[in-house]
Design an enzyme around this catalytic site. Sequence first.
Site, PDB file in Angstrom:
ATOM      1  N   THR A 157      10.056   2.180  -3.956  1.00 22.54           N
ATOM      2  CA  THR A 157       9.927   0.774  -3.583  1.00 22.54           C
ATOM      3  C   THR A 157      10.684  -0.106  -4.561  1.00 22.54           C
ATOM      4  OG1 THR A 157       7.772   1.153  -2.558  1.00 22.54           O
ATOM      5  CG2 THR A 157       8.274  -1.103  -3.218  1.00 22.54           C
ATOM      6  N   ASN A 207       0.859  -1.179   0.000  1.00 26.10           N
ATOM      7  CA  ASN A 207       0.000   0.000   0.000  1.00 26.10           C
ATOM      8  C   ASN A 207       0.897   1.232   0.000  1.00 26.10           C
ATOM      9  OD1 ASN A 207      -2.929  -1.025   0.400  1.00 26.10           O
ATOM     10  ND2 ASN A 207      -1.710  -2.203   1.891  1.00 26.10           N
ATOM     11  N   GLU A 208       1.157   1.731  -1.190  1.00 23.37           N
ATOM     12  CA  GLU A 208       2.102   2.825  -1.375  1.00 23.37           C
ATOM     13  C   GLU A 208       1.494   4.160  -0.939  1.00 23.37           C
ATOM     14  OE1 GLU A 208       4.986   2.016  -1.962  1.00 23.37           O
ATOM     15  OE2 GLU A 208       5.300   0.697  -3.682  1.00 23.37           O
ATOM     16  N   PRO A 209       2.334   5.205  -0.766  1.00 20.90           N
ATOM     17  CA  PRO A 209       1.797   6.539  -0.456  1.00 20.90           C
ATOM     18  C   PRO A 209       0.681   6.919  -1.427  1.00 20.90           C
ATOM     19  CG  PRO A 209       4.175   6.558  -0.253  1.00 20.90           C
ATOM     20  CD  PRO A 209       3.810   5.204  -0.805  1.00 20.90           C
TER      21      PRO A 209
END
Length: 647
Positions: free
Chosen positions: A190, A171-173
């Site tokens: 990432t 769950n990236e920014p």
Amino acid sequence: MQTASNVDNPTSGTIGQPITYEKIATRIFANSKEASAAVAKEIADLIRKKQKEGKPCVLGLATGSSPKTVYALLVKMHQEEGLSFKNVITFNLDEYYPMEPDSIHSYHRFMKEQLFDHVDIPKENYYLPSGTVPGESIADFCTSYENKINAVGGLDFQLLGIGGNGHVGFNEPGALINSRTRLITLDHSTRSAASMEFGGLHKVPRKAITMGITPILNARRIVLLAWGERKATVIRQSVEGPVTEHVPASYLQAHPNVSFVVDESAASELTRVKTPWAVDTVVWDNKMIKKAVTYLSATLRKPILKLTDKDYNDHGMSDLLAQHGSSYEINIDVFNQLQHTITGWPGGKPNADDTNRPERAEPAKKRVLIFSPHPDDDIISMGGTFQRLVDQGHEVHVAYQTSGNIAVADDEALRFMEFVVDFDQNFEVKSAKSKDLFGEAKNFLRHTKDSEIDTPEIRQVKGIIRRGEAKATCRFVGIPTENAHFLNMPFYETGTVQKNPISDADIKIIEDIIEEIKPHQIYAAGDFADPHGTHKVCWDAIEAALERSKHKTFMKDCWVWLYRGAWAEWDIYEIEMAVPMSPDQVLKKRQGIFKHQSQKDGVVFQGEDSREFWQRAEERNRGTAQLYDDLGLAEYEAMEAFVRWKL
């Protein structure tokens, strides 16, 4: 170590109670081993509790370096204590997409190798997102994945790691708090961080399937692991900062039963660690005084000798003044201590009063042993000091602990093999073996799959390349190549980024080289940002060897100095020896680094930092010199810093 808090007003609290800025319960351990043991015990206790109740234990599991020791300890409990996993059901957080399950980069393979293949969990009881599901079926697959979690009653325990950008799972920014399991596009940071494992950024998948924030928060218990100083900033943001989609881990502040479990390095930016005097009463020993005064000087951008009583009082350090006198006296004491760390004689200055010098004057000519985890850490991390020791007449040896072969690009290996073939043809060398090896290597690399590792012959060629570069550096600095010792520690030789644990054979190799050289000084890499990284494993072997050797007579005269790599430096208050470098010495160090051509221009393990190693080293060394200058000490072009490790 956690404290109660008034999170709306962190500067207030009950009289006599410590203040905290932390909005998530955070447990700090001395190191990752102790932290992992505590988490493994909690998981084992939960499994046993559920067994007694006749219920399944549903675990959410993470991958990456952080949980590896937890899994190893669970395996050990299964093998030695009879901990059974027959009632355990697991759901993994994520998987790269696309990704074959037998790929060396697959999380399916990771979990089988780290846990599933070593315990008695039924094969039908562990679930992982699929990296091979057809694109048109991904949405249905993700819905089905969450439905399976719900069907077994939800997650009892969710284990998490954290990315440098604050991601949990993938769950990236930008991920929303109500996000579900889905296919996502990986953030560049990432992918850059993963480029080491994949052998280059271009090989890292651009997408992944990840469990969303909502199913993570639905777990009844959450534990997040973080090791090393590289995670320190994002831990502070997640624990002390606002809840924001820019740091997805901050969503965990809303969970009623979550703990962050971190080592001291990962906790280093938390307020209670970085400025403990602002949170609670502290013991003002010498180290704490140096830490506080240098922090105050840097924060106010004032030289130490210009700090005033008001500066101390305004920044929560009035009790320091009460215990140790005026700012004038404290300033002079700290200034003098920092001044005494600076030396142009890292091996000690002969015929000089060494009372206030970091190293002994005698013996005037020392035997020096530099341990270099990879074949270039010596010149990158302490090249100026290395050169100074040689120039000042000490007998310097370098022990290259690993071959460094996995850090050589395939085309670089082929180029060198082709050179040997051409050499043999031009000089009519009658052996045809080089041509055969070249053909086999070219064919293998053209058709290799992600599930395959380099052949032993290719790894050997890559190791020869690194060894040749290390010898070239030694010649450049001025030591004979017989003083370059290639240890080829066995733990490293797996052909992949994942290494074996150190064994007695690794420790014995270190012990033997120490016995052979009988050094007066040992230099070793002290950057432990990643507890599963090569530097940390190499140090563990050195530490074990030193423990075995400390009773020997020659060890009574041996001092151990720790250096750090191109990514980080010691905090100013920790530094015990700082070796200044002139502009010419900086340039000479750069030329020494250039001898490692295979690590230049598109190095395999560049990571998220796009600078070349010489650039990182120079900026770090100049930054250290600037710190000394800002604190009011002498101005130098650059500095290399060391901390002494006591036997």
